[in-house]
Scaffold this active site. Structure first.
Site, mmCIF file in Angstrom:
data_model
loop_
_atom_site.group_PDB
_atom_site.id
_atom_site.type_symbol
_atom_site.label_atom_id
_atom_site.label_comp_id
_atom_site.label_asym_id
_atom_site.label_seq_id
_atom_site.Cartn_x
_atom_site.Cartn_y
_atom_site.Cartn_z
ATOM 1 N N ASP A 1 0.880 -1.161 0.000
ATOM 2 C CA ASP A 1 0.000 0.000 0.000
ATOM 3 C C ASP A 1 0.930 1.227 0.000
ATOM 4 O OD1 ASP A 1 -2.454 1.551 0.653
ATOM 5 O OD2 ASP A 1 -1.392 1.900 2.534
ATOM 6 N N ASP B 1 -0.174 5.195 0.893
ATOM 7 C CA ASP B 1 -0.461 6.233 1.900
ATOM 8 C C ASP B 1 -0.521 5.636 3.306
ATOM 9 O OD1 ASP B 1 -1.074 8.838 0.400
ATOM 10 O OD2 ASP B 1 -2.182 7.325 -0.729
HETATM 11 O O1 LIG Z 1 -3.568 4.016 1.423
HETATM 12 P P1 LIG Z 1 -3.606 4.103 -0.052
HETATM 13 O O2 LIG Z 1 -2.230 4.168 -0.672
HETATM 14 O O3 LIG Z 1 -4.466 3.047 -0.696
HETATM 15 O O4 LIG Z 1 -4.258 5.526 -0.430
HETATM 16 C C1 LIG Z 1 -5.605 5.780 -0.237
HETATM 17 C C2 LIG Z 1 -5.907 7.268 -0.137
HETATM 18 O O5 LIG Z 1 -5.280 7.977 -1.139
HETATM 19 C C3 LIG Z 1 -5.552 7.821 1.212
HETATM 20 O O6 LIG Z 1 -6.265 7.232 2.254
HETATM 21 MG MG LIG Z 2 -2.837 3.220 3.179
#
Ligand SMILES: O=P(O)(O)OC[C@H](O)CO
Ligand SMILES: [Mg+2]
Length: 299
Positions: free
Chosen positions: A78, A80
């Protein structure tokens, strides 16, 4: 190659995909946005200072057997809140917007929004805070955009992210990113980390045409598994690293192993079906999953 293990892996991979598909059809499709009880409401974000919990690992509701841990060959990250310390930016701007309505942003809402595609998170935000009559989800996205555009280029790496990415890449373990973030935000967030992200075999973004629904749908993880060389890679050969409850569910819906590295302010009842929960990427032990150990590992 160990033929017995290989045959087991192939069969198990098929079974896992069937199980994962059934699980997703039965559970995730009708309720793509998880609901957490009101009793899990926490203090406003800025006032909380909770020390890091002790590292622990556990198995719970895994669709793949514990014995298959040693068969991991591929890793999905992942972005963020896991590789990049960007969740704090979303928190900051959402607190600013809510303050106008004399409301505070709390961790029960934060936990529901994390990992989602922007528009899906925005809908949850305006609905759950009760401001939808004054601000639509689309208006909310426009309003927070100017603030986020200034913050994202300052994004910093989470502890252990660089070490782990460089280690796996150096050892030839295929790695990729599966994020809910869309292309424009991805470019801003990774502006200072281009070289590190170039070590990824591929990146699947939230606005990818194959990602019909955001996490907890398995779409982004299944697309990521498909794009590895020789893909699709069997789900039970993949570990996903996640920080968000929706991401953990999405990876489990895809039949993969999940290691959660949650923000310590997230209530542990929201760790969900994670196979292992770590305080930090620095605590990850690759050999526990059949991956090459760090060169400086003591055990
Ligand atoms: O956590 P991620 O990388 O899937 O990012 C999701 C959104 O951009 C932020 O919560
Ligand atoms: Mg994330």
């Amino acid at each position: 190659m160990n033929v017995t293990k290989y045959a087991f892996g192939q069969h198990q991979g098929l079974m896992n995909r069937i199980l994962a598909h059934r699980l997703y059809e039965a559970v995730a499709v009708p309720t793509p946005i998880p609901h957490y009880p009101k009793s899990l409401s926490f203090s406003p974000l800025k006032t909380l200072e909770i020390p890091r919990i002790k590292t622990h690992s556990r198995m719970a509701n895994s669709t793949a057997p514990v014995s298959a841990r040693g068969l991991i060959t591929h890793v999905i990250f992942d972005m963020d809140g896991l590789l990049l310390d960007t969740e704090k930016f979303y928190t900051e701007v959402q607190e600013i917007i809510l303050a106008r309505y004399n409301k505070t942003f709390d961790w029960s809402l934060k936990a529901r929004m994390m990992g989602m595609k922007a528009i899906e998170a925005a809908r949850v935000f305006v609905k759950e805070t009760g401001i939808s009559d004054s601000l639509t989800a689309e208006e909310f996205l426009v309003e927070r955009e100017s603030m986020l555009q200034k913050l994202f280029p300052t994004s910093e790496l989470m502890p252990g992210a660089s070490r782990l990415i460089r280690h796996l890449h150096a050892k030839g373990v295929p790695i990729c990113v599966a994020t809910g973030s869309h292309k424009r935000h991805f470019e801003l967030k990774t502006q200072q980390h281009r070289e590190l992200f170039s070590l990824m075999h591929h990146v699947v973004l939230g606005d990818d045409p194959e990602v019909k629904k955001g996490k907890p749908s398995p779409d982004v993880f299944l697309a990521a598994a498909k794009r590895f060389e020789g893909g699709p890679i069997d789900s039970d050969k993949i570990i996903v690293f996640e920080d968000a409850p929706s991401g953990v569910k999405g990876a489990k819906n895809a039949g993969m192993f999940v290691i959660m590295v949650p923000d310590p302010r997230l209530n542990s009842s929201l760790h969900g079906p994670a196979d292992q929960v770590l305080n930090s990427l620095l605590d990850f032990s690759p050999s526990e999953w059949g991956l090459p150990p760090f060169d400086d590992a003591t055990s």
